[in-house]
Motif scaffolding. Structure first.
Motif: not given
Length: 66
Positions: A43-63
């Motif tokens: 399960v952990w690779p999917a959870v890690l991918a989800l967290v990183l995608v959310i962080a990347a999208v949030s950072a992109w929207r913030w930028h």
């Protein structure tokens, strides 16, 4: 430093953060897809991918908002 160079530096730092998170997200998604193909997927690779995608999208929207 004057305001213009400080502004450019801030933009460059923000773009670097977005790029770094985007690259890590890409690698995590690839790893999660490879993991799904395994006979006993974890399960952990999917959870890690989800967290990183959310962080990347949030950072992109913030930028984009600044």
């Amino acid at each position: 430093m004057d305001d213009e160079s400080q502004h450019k530096r801030t933009l460059l730092v923000r773009e670097s953060i977005v790029g770094f998170l985007g690259f890590l997200s890409f690698l995590a998604v690839v790893q999660a897809v490879i993991n799904v193909m395994q006979p006993q997927p974890k399960v952990w690779p999917a959870v890690l991918a989800l967290v990183l995608v959310i962080a990347a999208v949030s950072a992109w929207r913030w930028h984009r908002s600044h």
